[in-house]
Design a protein around this motif. Sequence first.
Motif, PDB file in Angstrom:
ATOM      1  N   PHE A   1      28.639  39.143  40.904  1.00 37.18           N
ATOM      2  CA  PHE A   1      29.375  38.001  40.375  1.00 37.18           C
ATOM      3  C   PHE A   1      30.798  38.093  40.900  1.00 37.18           C
ATOM      4  N   ARG A   2      31.243  37.051  41.525  1.00 33.56           N
ATOM      5  CA  ARG A   2      32.576  37.104  42.118  1.00 33.56           C
ATOM      6  C   ARG A   2      33.264  35.760  41.914  1.00 33.56           C
ATOM      7  N   VAL A   3      34.458  35.792  41.436  1.00 30.15           N
ATOM      8  CA  VAL A   3      35.157  34.547  41.151  1.00 30.15           C
ATOM      9  C   VAL A   3      36.656  34.783  41.343  1.00 30.15           C
ATOM     10  N   ALA A   4      37.359  33.751  41.757  1.00 31.37           N
ATOM     11  CA  ALA A   4      38.799  33.896  41.999  1.00 31.37           C
ATOM     12  C   ALA A   4      39.583  33.065  40.993  1.00 31.37           C
ATOM     13  N   TYR A   5      40.638  33.656  40.451  1.00 29.77           N
ATOM     14  CA  TYR A   5      41.539  32.954  39.525  1.00 29.77           C
ATOM     15  C   TYR A   5      42.963  33.031  40.059  1.00 29.77           C
ATOM     16  N   PRO A   6      43.756  31.998  39.825  1.00 34.20           N
ATOM     17  CA  PRO A   6      45.191  32.164  40.086  1.00 34.20           C
ATOM     18  C   PRO A   6      45.696  33.334  39.254  1.00 34.20           C
ATOM     19  N   VAL A   7      46.525  34.158  39.851  1.00 31.96           N
ATOM     20  CA  VAL A   7      46.872  35.422  39.212  1.00 31.96           C
ATOM     21  C   VAL A   7      47.594  35.211  37.878  1.00 31.96           C
ATOM     22  N   GLU A   8      48.378  34.131  37.755  1.00 30.71           N
ATOM     23  CA  GLU A   8      49.088  33.946  36.479  1.00 30.71           C
ATOM     24  C   GLU A   8      48.107  33.678  35.347  1.00 30.71           C
ATOM     25  N   HIS A   9      46.933  33.089  35.654  1.00 31.69           N
ATOM     26  CA  HIS A   9      45.919  32.885  34.619  1.00 31.69           C
ATOM     27  C   HIS A   9      45.258  34.207  34.266  1.00 31.69           C
TER      28      HIS A   9
ATOM     29  N   ASP B   1      45.234  37.729  30.328  1.00 29.98           N
ATOM     30  CA  ASP B   1      44.352  38.654  29.614  1.00 29.98           C
ATOM     31  C   ASP B   1      45.028  40.025  29.585  1.00 29.98           C
ATOM     32  N   PRO B   2      45.337  40.555  28.393  1.00 33.53           N
ATOM     33  CA  PRO B   2      46.090  41.815  28.328  1.00 33.53           C
ATOM     34  C   PRO B   2      45.390  42.985  29.013  1.00 33.53           C
ATOM     35  N   MET B   3      44.043  43.064  28.898  1.00 33.67           N
ATOM     36  CA  MET B   3      43.336  44.187  29.532  1.00 33.67           C
ATOM     37  C   MET B   3      43.491  44.149  31.042  1.00 33.67           C
ATOM     38  N   ILE B   4      43.365  42.944  31.584  1.00 31.62           N
ATOM     39  CA  ILE B   4      43.502  42.807  33.046  1.00 31.62           C
ATOM     40  C   ILE B   4      44.943  43.080  33.452  1.00 31.62           C
TER      41      ILE B   4
ATOM     42  N   PRO C   1      24.916  52.056  40.117  1.00 29.29           N
ATOM     43  CA  PRO C   1      23.495  52.164  40.467  1.00 29.29           C
ATOM     44  C   PRO C   1      22.984  50.829  40.999  1.00 29.29           C
ATOM     45  N   GLY C   2      22.890  50.725  42.297  1.00 33.33           N
ATOM     46  CA  GLY C   2      22.393  49.504  42.916  1.00 33.33           C
ATOM     47  C   GLY C   2      23.388  48.373  42.820  1.00 33.33           C
ATOM     48  N   ALA C   3      24.598  48.653  42.472  1.00 42.64           N
ATOM     49  CA  ALA C   3      25.570  47.562  42.337  1.00 42.64           C
ATOM     50  C   ALA C   3      26.886  47.965  42.973  1.00 42.64           C
ATOM     51  N   TYR C   4      27.660  46.991  43.258  1.00 37.85           N
ATOM     52  CA  TYR C   4      28.933  47.213  43.916  1.00 37.85           C
ATOM     53  C   TYR C   4      29.913  46.238  43.289  1.00 37.85           C
ATOM     54  N   ALA C   5      30.947  46.724  42.774  1.00 34.88           N
ATOM     55  CA  ALA C   5      31.891  45.824  42.109  1.00 34.88           C
ATOM     56  C   ALA C   5      33.250  45.925  42.778  1.00 34.88           C
ATOM     57  N   MET C   6      33.914  44.835  42.878  1.00 37.78           N
ATOM     58  CA  MET C   6      35.181  44.851  43.593  1.00 37.78           C
ATOM     59  C   MET C   6      36.183  43.963  42.862  1.00 37.78           C
ATOM     60  N   PHE C   7      37.332  44.470  42.669  1.00 35.18           N
ATOM     61  CA  PHE C   7      38.410  43.680  42.067  1.00 35.18           C
ATOM     62  C   PHE C   7      39.624  43.800  42.963  1.00 35.18           C
ATOM     63  N   TRP C   8      40.240  42.760  43.196  1.00 28.99           N
ATOM     64  CA  TRP C   8      41.487  42.850  43.945  1.00 28.99           C
ATOM     65  C   TRP C   8      42.409  41.770  43.460  1.00 28.99           C
ATOM     66  N   ARG C   9      43.632  41.898  43.823  1.00 28.55           N
ATOM     67  CA  ARG C   9      44.517  40.796  43.516  1.00 28.55           C
ATOM     68  C   ARG C   9      45.689  40.811  44.485  1.00 28.55           C
ATOM     69  N   ASN C  10      46.249  39.666  44.693  1.00 26.39           N
ATOM     70  CA  ASN C  10      47.519  39.610  45.389  1.00 26.39           C
ATOM     71  C   ASN C  10      48.420  38.734  44.535  1.00 26.39           C
ATOM     72  N   LYS C  11      49.441  38.219  45.145  1.00 21.00           N
ATOM     73  CA  LYS C  11      50.379  37.476  44.300  1.00 21.00           C
ATOM     74  C   LYS C  11      49.794  36.150  43.818  1.00 21.00           C
ATOM     75  N   ASP C  12      48.764  35.664  44.509  1.00 21.99           N
ATOM     76  CA  ASP C  12      48.274  34.331  44.188  1.00 21.99           C
ATOM     77  C   ASP C  12      46.931  34.318  43.469  1.00 21.99           C
ATOM     78  N   PHE C  13      46.072  35.242  43.816  1.00 21.61           N
ATOM     79  CA  PHE C  13      44.708  35.147  43.309  1.00 21.61           C
ATOM     80  C   PHE C  13      44.209  36.483  42.787  1.00 21.61           C
ATOM     81  N   MET C  14      43.241  36.382  41.912  1.00 22.50           N
ATOM     82  CA  MET C  14      42.550  37.578  41.446  1.00 22.50           C
ATOM     83  C   MET C  14      41.069  37.250  41.417  1.00 22.50           C
ATOM     84  N   THR C  15      40.237  38.166  41.934  1.00 22.12           N
ATOM     85  CA  THR C  15      38.797  37.928  41.844  1.00 22.12           C
ATOM     86  C   THR C  15      38.172  38.967  40.940  1.00 22.12           C
TER      87      THR C  15
END
Length: 245
Positions: free
Chosen positions: A196-204, A208-211, A231-245
Amino acid sequence: MSTIERREPNGISVLVSGAGIGGLMAALECWRIGCNVRVFERSKTNVTSGDSFTIGPSALDTFKHWPDMEKQCYEIAYYPLLSQFNLKGEKIAGPVEMSKFIHSHKVPNRIARHMRPDFHAVLLEQLKAIGIYLEYGKEVVDYFENAQGGQAGVVLEDGSKHSTDLVIAADGVRSPSWGLVAGQPVANRSSGNAIFRVAYPVEHALTDPMIAEHFQLTDDGRSVMEMWAGPGAYAMFWRNKDFMT
Ligand SMILES: Cc1cc2nc3c(=O)[nH]c(=O)nc-3n(C[C@H](O)[C@H](O)[C@H](O)COP(=O)(O)OP(=O)(O)OC[C@H]3O[C@@H](n4cnc5c(N)ncnc54)[C@H](O)[C@@H]3O)c2cc1C
């Protein structure tokens, strides 16, 4: 707009099926070496959705023939740091420059990360600038070739046939070209895994306090991308100044 050194017209016609990044880059390069190019895309209009990807030295080198695109490519690029985690959730590396992960003594230590819509838009703009207009709403349902006659072609959904000297099937993983290329249809097989992969503007995302706590920028304002094994999965989180996935 800089001048592009195009070779003499060579009389070869090329038909590209699919206006993703692969098809567009192929169209540009075929035009540059002197071919006549058409591009068929099944979507009714530009679709430049998606989040981000990384391109490496070989793709970046292609831009040396396209001064405007090369400039834009680096203008839209960003360079995140990267951390890696093992199956137990322990950090095993990072944060380090992402380019370190593909460094070898043979490959220059160069990569660029882009938002896919930005990158797609750069290719579209360049095609427009050289006068290649994409033909939307043209879905290729079959491919054919006549080796003796030196012609190839495509069949569109409306039944029309289009012959050309060379067809480039850049219509993605479900391409009906497999029948010709592999000698038989090649069905897609599910890996059984999902991502599952989705991009949000970083200010949004940062509301979320946890994020906000986890994905803190470094002191000098750099973003950190995280790659987690599972296990059989790969998760990736990244962010820059504009977006977060
Ligand atoms: C989550 C994720 C992360 C990724 N990360 C990276 C990365 O970091 N780096 C990287 O290099 N790659 C990455 N990729 C892979 C990358 O997205 C693909 O390699 C790339 O999109 C392939 O481009 P393409 O032009 O070949 O095909 P596509 O992008 O699939 O484009 C195909 C085009 O053909 C059109 N089309 C489809 N069928 C037809 C038809 N029958 N007739 C006419 N047109 C048709 C489609 O509408 C589309 O416009 C990632 C992919 C995913 C899913």
